[in-house]
Design an enzyme around this catalytic site. Sequence first.
Site, mmCIF file in Angstrom:
data_model
loop_
_atom_site.group_PDB
_atom_site.id
_atom_site.type_symbol
_atom_site.label_atom_id
_atom_site.label_comp_id
_atom_site.label_asym_id
_atom_site.label_seq_id
_atom_site.Cartn_x
_atom_site.Cartn_y
_atom_site.Cartn_z
ATOM 1 N N GLY A 233 -26.892 5.714 -36.529
ATOM 2 C CA GLY A 233 -26.051 4.626 -36.060
ATOM 3 C C GLY A 233 -25.362 4.942 -34.755
ATOM 4 N N HIS B 39 -26.997 3.591 -28.841
ATOM 5 C CA HIS B 39 -26.773 3.481 -27.400
ATOM 6 C C HIS B 39 -28.124 3.285 -26.725
ATOM 7 C CE1 HIS B 39 -28.177 7.606 -27.450
ATOM 8 N NE2 HIS B 39 -27.123 8.005 -28.138
ATOM 9 N N GLY C 145 -30.116 5.291 -25.356
ATOM 10 C CA GLY C 145 -31.141 6.238 -25.777
ATOM 11 C C GLY C 145 -31.875 5.754 -27.017
ATOM 12 N N HIS C 146 -31.131 5.262 -28.002
ATOM 13 C CA HIS C 146 -31.765 4.703 -29.197
ATOM 14 C C HIS C 146 -32.583 3.454 -28.850
ATOM 15 C CE1 HIS C 146 -28.105 6.714 -31.014
ATOM 16 N NE2 HIS C 146 -29.087 7.280 -31.700
ATOM 17 N N SER D 202 -25.354 10.360 -25.843
ATOM 18 C CA SER D 202 -25.072 10.841 -27.191
ATOM 19 C C SER D 202 -24.002 9.958 -27.810
ATOM 20 C CB SER D 202 -24.579 12.292 -27.152
ATOM 21 O OG SER D 202 -24.073 12.688 -28.421
ATOM 22 N N ARG E 112 -21.710 11.013 -29.510
ATOM 23 C CA ARG E 112 -20.457 11.767 -29.439
ATOM 24 C C ARG E 112 -19.793 11.692 -28.060
ATOM 25 N NH1 ARG E 112 -23.541 15.003 -33.198
ATOM 26 N NH2 ARG E 112 -22.357 15.322 -35.133
#
Length: 336
Positions: free
Chosen positions: A34, A37, A39-40, A192, A194
């Site tokens: 989940g 962003h 990248g996903h 990321s 994070r």
Amino acid sequence: MSRAFALVPTFADLRRVLDRSAVPGRTAVVMTMGALHEGHATLIRTAREHVGRDGFVTVTVFVNPLQFGAGEDLDRYPRTLDADLRTAERAGADIVFAPSADEMYPGGRPQVTLRAGAMGERLEGASRPGHFDGMLTVVAKLLHLTRPDVAFFGQKDAQQLALIRRMVRDLDFGVEIVGVPTVREDDGLALSSRNRYLSPRERRTALALSHALFAGRDRHAAQEALRARAREVPATHARAEALSALGESRAAADAHAVATAVPGAAAAVRAAARAVLDEAARLDPPLELDYLALVDPCDFTEIGDDFSGEAVLAVAARVGSTRLIDNIPLTFGAAS
């Protein structure tokens, strides 16, 4: 083929959706925790392009507790399902499978899990004991549940990708694993989930991860160019005399001298990256290095100066309370 995008929360619902009679084309899965962003989104778009209009793309959203050790950020990890659904649909997913922890692990932590072996105890595995065992356990379960022909994973998690490939090969899963290049911000920071934890000052320090990798990459490229030049210009007296007439003898000599005098290729790459990280350790806030490694992607052991082939330059560090990882691929030797 037009399908209505759907959120699927249970195994029973997933089985109905993935009935082969309703999915005539190839099937793909993109597994996430989940907080999606770009990248996903890139992974999902790549999956859609791969399976085509008649294929089927499943995105999984599950924050896997087996991957988090004591003191890690399981409770803090961002959960943004509504936004994730919008991102997945726009990128081309057909469904999002988002099970609860109780659905995935009824009765609590499973008694039977996978072991990552020696490769899973290095680098990330050494810093996060048990992390890769939990990762492989959930990936294996999700591969069984989603039944894909092909699964897509980001190369930013290079050690994870290598272990998944090894698991699929060793245990005969019968699924193709595709790695997708790391997506970066304009300033070079690898995307990321994070990153959202970083304050503006912490983000400036965090840029040292990608800057260190790029410094190593640049040093590698320079050395490979020098060695290629040295191979092209044999250091013989006759050749030197011929080149002298063309005013090239100095260039030939320089190429040979530098190629033989510089440190070993792997050592030089590590040193260039380390210099950037050492400087970042003196910033405010400082970068706290976990590891810098130049490894063989087959087993994630450190490479030597005589190494030839594909390698991964990887780094992990903490900035404030946020731990970040990054890596880039490099090729050593004639193949480059």
